[in-house]
Enzyme design. Structure first.
Site, PDB file in Angstrom:
ATOM      1  N   HIS A  10       0.820  -1.205   0.000  1.00 21.58           N
ATOM      2  CA  HIS A  10       0.000   0.000   0.000  1.00 21.58           C
ATOM      3  C   HIS A  10       0.863   1.268   0.000  1.00 21.58           C
ATOM      4  CE1 HIS A  10      -2.641   2.914   2.365  1.00 21.58           C
ATOM      5  NE2 HIS A  10      -3.318   2.691   1.262  1.00 21.58           N
ATOM      6  N   ASP A  39      -1.272   6.299  -5.421  1.00 20.77           N
ATOM      7  CA  ASP A  39      -2.333   7.300  -5.590  1.00 20.77           C
ATOM      8  C   ASP A  39      -1.897   8.356  -6.598  1.00 20.77           C
ATOM      9  OD1 ASP A  39      -3.939   6.430  -3.086  1.00 20.77           O
ATOM     10  OD2 ASP A  39      -1.925   6.803  -2.299  1.00 20.77           O
ATOM     11  N   GLU A 114      -4.767   4.298  -7.797  1.00 22.10           N
ATOM     12  CA  GLU A 114      -5.969   4.905  -7.220  1.00 22.10           C
ATOM     13  C   GLU A 114      -6.103   6.333  -7.722  1.00 22.10           C
ATOM     14  OE1 GLU A 114      -6.426   5.037  -2.883  1.00 22.10           O
ATOM     15  OE2 GLU A 114      -8.120   6.393  -3.183  1.00 22.10           O
ATOM     16  N   ASP A 233       0.760  -1.924   4.475  1.00 18.69           N
ATOM     17  CA  ASP A 233       1.926  -1.038   4.539  1.00 18.69           C
ATOM     18  C   ASP A 233       3.196  -1.839   4.867  1.00 18.69           C
ATOM     19  OD1 ASP A 233       0.158   1.142   4.291  1.00 18.69           O
ATOM     20  OD2 ASP A 233      -0.083   1.308   6.468  1.00 18.69           O
TER      21      ASP A 233
HETATM   22  O1  G3P Z   1      -6.664   1.970  -2.365  1.00 15.86           O
HETATM   23  C1  G3P Z   1      -6.825   1.591  -1.039  1.00 15.86           C
HETATM   24  C2  G3P Z   1      -6.508   2.700  -0.098  1.00 15.86           C
HETATM   25  O2  G3P Z   1      -5.311   3.285  -0.506  1.00 15.86           O
HETATM   26  C3  G3P Z   1      -7.590   3.736  -0.024  1.00 15.86           C
HETATM   27  O3  G3P Z   1      -7.351   4.692   0.939  1.00 15.86           O
HETATM   28  O4  G3P Z   1      -6.587   6.870   1.758  1.00 15.86           O
HETATM   29  O5  G3P Z   1      -5.003   4.965   1.711  1.00 15.86           O
HETATM   30  O6  G3P Z   1      -5.707   6.034  -0.408  1.00 15.86           O
HETATM   31  P1  G3P Z   1      -6.100   5.671   1.000  1.00 15.86           P
HETATM   32 MG    MG Z   2      -4.770   4.805  -1.897  1.00 16.44          MG
END
Ligand code: G3P
Ligand code: MG
Length: 245
Positions: A10, A39, A114, A233
């Site tokens: 992640h 992201d 994402e 993580d």
């Molecule tokens: O894509 C899963 C997760 O990353 C969603 O939440 O805030 O960590 O981007 P966040």
């Molecule tokens: Mg994310």
């Protein structure tokens, strides 16, 4: 029970390295995870950059919104020292940089991109990301996810088969229907995955990709529940015998 659960790092190996940086991705690759999650946001001049927040304050030495900077300006910020001074050379990567690194390493890892467009509307983000995926011929190696249903619906209208993931929090009653309506799988948290809805989703052919799991006990429960993907993580916390290399 799913013994070959796919483990995704992640934001890269973000438990040990600054999130969403090239070193976090490379260290995740070395752990032989099945995939990484990252992201993306858009700069002022339309470059796709890899950063979690809409603002750069938390993870760089700068201040302001990503969309206020050109990429040339943004790349000058230090995206590692906030985590540890050892990482002061890390900068905010572009998605192109990540794809080039994948080519260079000849990695077969999946990349879950994402789209961070639930707070800010980024014009043509979907088109830009899909174009880049096409240029690198990575259609079968990526997943596009978002908390923004309309954005995923748009992705589906632009691309008939690319894998998508509808992100949501908690035990949502309408997530299955929504995901099915746009040909997406479910990116959910553990509460949903272990609920009756989680079971129903699997029966209806949807994959459960669960974020963000850092404790072994939780991982084992999800393995028992036969989820497809677990995002963490800390890929180092789960035995390499538990996931594909
Ligand atoms: O894509 C899963 C997760 O990353 C969603 O939440 O805030 O960590 O981007 P966040
Ligand atoms: Mg994310």
């Amino acid at each position: 029970m799913n013994t070959s659960i796919d483990l995704y790092a992640h934001r890269g190996f973000s438990g040990r390295y600054p999130e969403n940086t090239m070193i976090a991705f490379e260290e995740a690759r070395k752990m032989r995870v099945s995939g990484i999650e990252l992201d993306v946001q858009l700069t002022k001049d339309g470059e796709i950059v890899v950063i979690h927040d809409e603002r750069i304050d938390r993870t760089t030495n700068g201040m302001g919104y990503v969309q206020e900077f050109s990429y040339k300006q943004l790349r000058l910020f230090d995206a590692g020292s906030w985590y540890d001074s050892r990482f002061s050379k890390q900068s905010i990567p572009t998605l192109i940089e990540v794809f080039e690194w994948m080519m260079d390493k000849k990695t077969e890892m999946t990349v879950n991109i994402e789209l961070k467009n639930d707070q800010i509307y980024y014009p043509k983000l979907e088109e830009k990301v899909l174009r880049l995926i096409d240029e690198f011929d990575l259609e079968d190696q990526v997943i596009l996810s978002s908390f923004n249903y309309d954005s995923l619906a748009k992705v589906r209208s632009l691309h008939s088969y690319i894998s998508t993931g509808f992100l949501f929090e908690g035990v949502s009653e309408d997530a299955i229907g929504k995901a099915k309506s746009i040909g997406a799988h479910l990116h959910c948290d553990m509460s949903f995955a272990l609920s009756s809805y989680g079971k129903k989703a699997k029966q209806e052919g949807l994959d459960l990709r669960v974020y963000t799991i850092n404790e072994l006990n939780d991982f084992l429960k999800l393995q028992q529940a036969s989820v497809k993907v677990v995002m963490t993580d800390y890929p180092n916390r789960f035995s390499s015998t538990m996931f594909k290399g």
